[in-house]
Scaffold this active site. Structure first.
Site, PDB file in Angstrom:
ATOM      1  N   ASP A  59       0.829  -1.203   0.000  1.00  0.00           N
ATOM      2  CA  ASP A  59       0.000   0.000   0.000  1.00  0.00           C
ATOM      3  C   ASP A  59       0.870   1.263   0.000  1.00  0.00           C
ATOM      4  O   ASP A  59       1.950   1.269   0.586  1.00  0.00           O
ATOM      5  CB  ASP A  59      -0.905  -0.027   1.240  1.00  0.00           C
ATOM      6  CG  ASP A  59      -2.086   0.917   1.118  1.00  0.00           C
ATOM      7  OD1 ASP A  59      -2.349   1.414  -0.002  1.00  0.00           O
ATOM      8  OD2 ASP A  59      -2.748   1.162   2.142  1.00  0.00           O
ATOM      9  N   ARG A 105     -11.187   2.287  -9.342  1.00  0.00           N
ATOM     10  CA  ARG A 105     -10.234   3.377  -9.585  1.00  0.00           C
ATOM     11  C   ARG A 105     -10.401   3.925 -11.009  1.00  0.00           C
ATOM     12  O   ARG A 105     -11.046   3.296 -11.842  1.00  0.00           O
ATOM     13  CB  ARG A 105      -8.810   2.878  -9.355  1.00  0.00           C
ATOM     14  CG  ARG A 105      -8.553   2.454  -7.922  1.00  0.00           C
ATOM     15  CD  ARG A 105      -7.113   2.131  -7.664  1.00  0.00           C
ATOM     16  NE  ARG A 105      -6.869   1.779  -6.270  1.00  0.00           N
ATOM     17  CZ  ARG A 105      -5.671   1.608  -5.731  1.00  0.00           C
ATOM     18  NH1 ARG A 105      -4.591   1.741  -6.477  1.00  0.00           N
ATOM     19  NH2 ARG A 105      -5.545   1.306  -4.455  1.00  0.00           N
ATOM     20  N   SER A 122      -6.872  -5.908  -6.348  1.00  0.00           N
ATOM     21  CA  SER A 122      -8.030  -6.437  -5.632  1.00  0.00           C
ATOM     22  C   SER A 122      -9.298  -6.313  -6.471  1.00  0.00           C
ATOM     23  O   SER A 122      -9.350  -5.558  -7.455  1.00  0.00           O
ATOM     24  CB  SER A 122      -8.223  -5.690  -4.309  1.00  0.00           C
ATOM     25  OG  SER A 122      -8.804  -4.420  -4.539  1.00  0.00           O
ATOM     26  N   ASN A 162     -10.286  -2.775  -6.720  1.00  0.00           N
ATOM     27  CA  ASN A 162      -9.459  -1.824  -7.478  1.00  0.00           C
ATOM     28  C   ASN A 162     -10.090  -1.402  -8.803  1.00  0.00           C
ATOM     29  O   ASN A 162      -9.674  -0.402  -9.403  1.00  0.00           O
ATOM     30  CB  ASN A 162      -8.069  -2.401  -7.744  1.00  0.00           C
ATOM     31  CG  ASN A 162      -7.186  -2.389  -6.514  1.00  0.00           C
ATOM     32  OD1 ASN A 162      -6.224  -3.154  -6.415  1.00  0.00           O
ATOM     33  ND2 ASN A 162      -7.493  -1.542  -5.541  1.00  0.00           N
ATOM     34  N   ARG A 176      -5.746  -2.269   8.354  1.00  0.00           N
ATOM     35  CA  ARG A 176      -6.930  -3.045   7.995  1.00  0.00           C
ATOM     36  C   ARG A 176      -6.521  -4.106   6.983  1.00  0.00           C
ATOM     37  O   ARG A 176      -5.461  -4.012   6.368  1.00  0.00           O
ATOM     38  CB  ARG A 176      -8.036  -2.155   7.432  1.00  0.00           C
ATOM     39  CG  ARG A 176      -7.627  -1.303   6.240  1.00  0.00           C
ATOM     40  CD  ARG A 176      -8.812  -0.506   5.714  1.00  0.00           C
ATOM     41  NE  ARG A 176      -8.401   0.384   4.646  1.00  0.00           N
ATOM     42  CZ  ARG A 176      -8.034   1.651   4.809  1.00  0.00           C
ATOM     43  NH1 ARG A 176      -8.026   2.171   6.032  1.00  0.00           N
ATOM     44  NH2 ARG A 176      -7.669   2.405   3.791  1.00  0.00           N
TER      45      ARG A 176
END
Length: 253
Positions: free
Chosen positions: A34, A85, A79, A82, A207
């Site tokens: 990330d 986006r 993911s 994603n 998370r």
């Protein structure tokens, strides 16, 4: 060629590979990579520049993990969320596996690393599918560390798919045993891999983001504020050192 294990000059406050290999090495490390976008924004660069820089980090971490004796390394590459986006960023992210495999695959083959993919490949572009299929096929006989890419992957989707496949097998008369954890594991996309011993997440977020929800039940977590493109080999050694100092009881005493 991967750099072979050797004695290194230790800087003050640093951790050496020699120290780390004296303790237990996690069999399986999972990483939520990330912070690529924030890394780029801090430098007034497009978000895609952060993703490209992050790809270089995957190479360095793979080499070190293999050298230390890690048996499996799973990286969260893309993911199921994603897709939300911007289109240009999604397109760039789905071109990265092709570039990564194109430049790094010969080293993976030579160094006995086996590539695996988990996730729904049907939804990703054909050029991405071809690149990952070639990497999987070219390394399928390798017996060293598994480099497992979570690509178009989501933990909830994985569990739902496993349940549906169990129902199909039951209805078709192919399943006669009671469903327990061992059997359920066999229906997951990670089947054949041990559950992660260590999860690393960069960028300061705390998370799971729908990542390996079943498999992380007793995994040790290590979080860092470091953005993924700034993640160095020393950070991986620091994470493993923290893992080595923990007592894993799996619900016992």
């Amino acid at each position: 060629m991967f750099e072979k294990f050797k004695k290194s000059k230790k800087e003050p406050g640093s951790i050496s590979e020699e120290e780390i290999v004296k303790g237990p090495i996690p069999n399986h490390i999972a990483i939520i990579m990330d912070g690529n976008g924030r890394w780029a924004k801090k430098r007034s660069l497009p978000r895609t520049a952060g993703h490209h820089e992050g790809m270089k980090v995957v190479k360095r971490v793979t080499k070190l993990a293999s050298r230390l004796g890690v048996k499996a390394l799973t990286v969260y590459a893309f993911s199921t969320e994603n897709w939300k986006r911007p289109e240009d960023e999604v397109n760039f992210l789905l071109k990265l596996p092709e570039e990564f495999m194109g430049t790094f695959l010969p080293e993976l083959v030579e160094e006995n690393v086996r590539v695996q993919i988990m996730g729904n490949k049907d939804a990703i572009p054909t050029h991405t599918q071809k690149a990952v299929d070639k990497a999987v096929n070219d390394t399928k006989h390798n017996t060293g560390m598994v480099l497992n890419f979570a690509l178009n992957y989501g933990g909830r989707a994985e569990i739902i798919e496993a349940v549906n496949n169990i129902l199909v097998d039951y209805q078709e008369g192919n399943l006669h045993n009671k469903v327990d954890e061992t059997l359920f594991d066999q229906y997951l996309m990670s089947a054949g891999l041990q559950d992660p011993d260590l999860l690393i997440r960069t960028s300061g977020e705390i998370r799971l983001s729908n990542f390996m929800l079943w498999q992380l039940a007793y995994t040790e977590f290590w979080f860092t504020d470091v953005l993924w493109p700034d993640f160095k080999e020393q950070h991986l050694l620091e994470a493993i050192q923290a893992y080595q100092k923990r007592g894993r009881r799996f619900g016992g005493i």
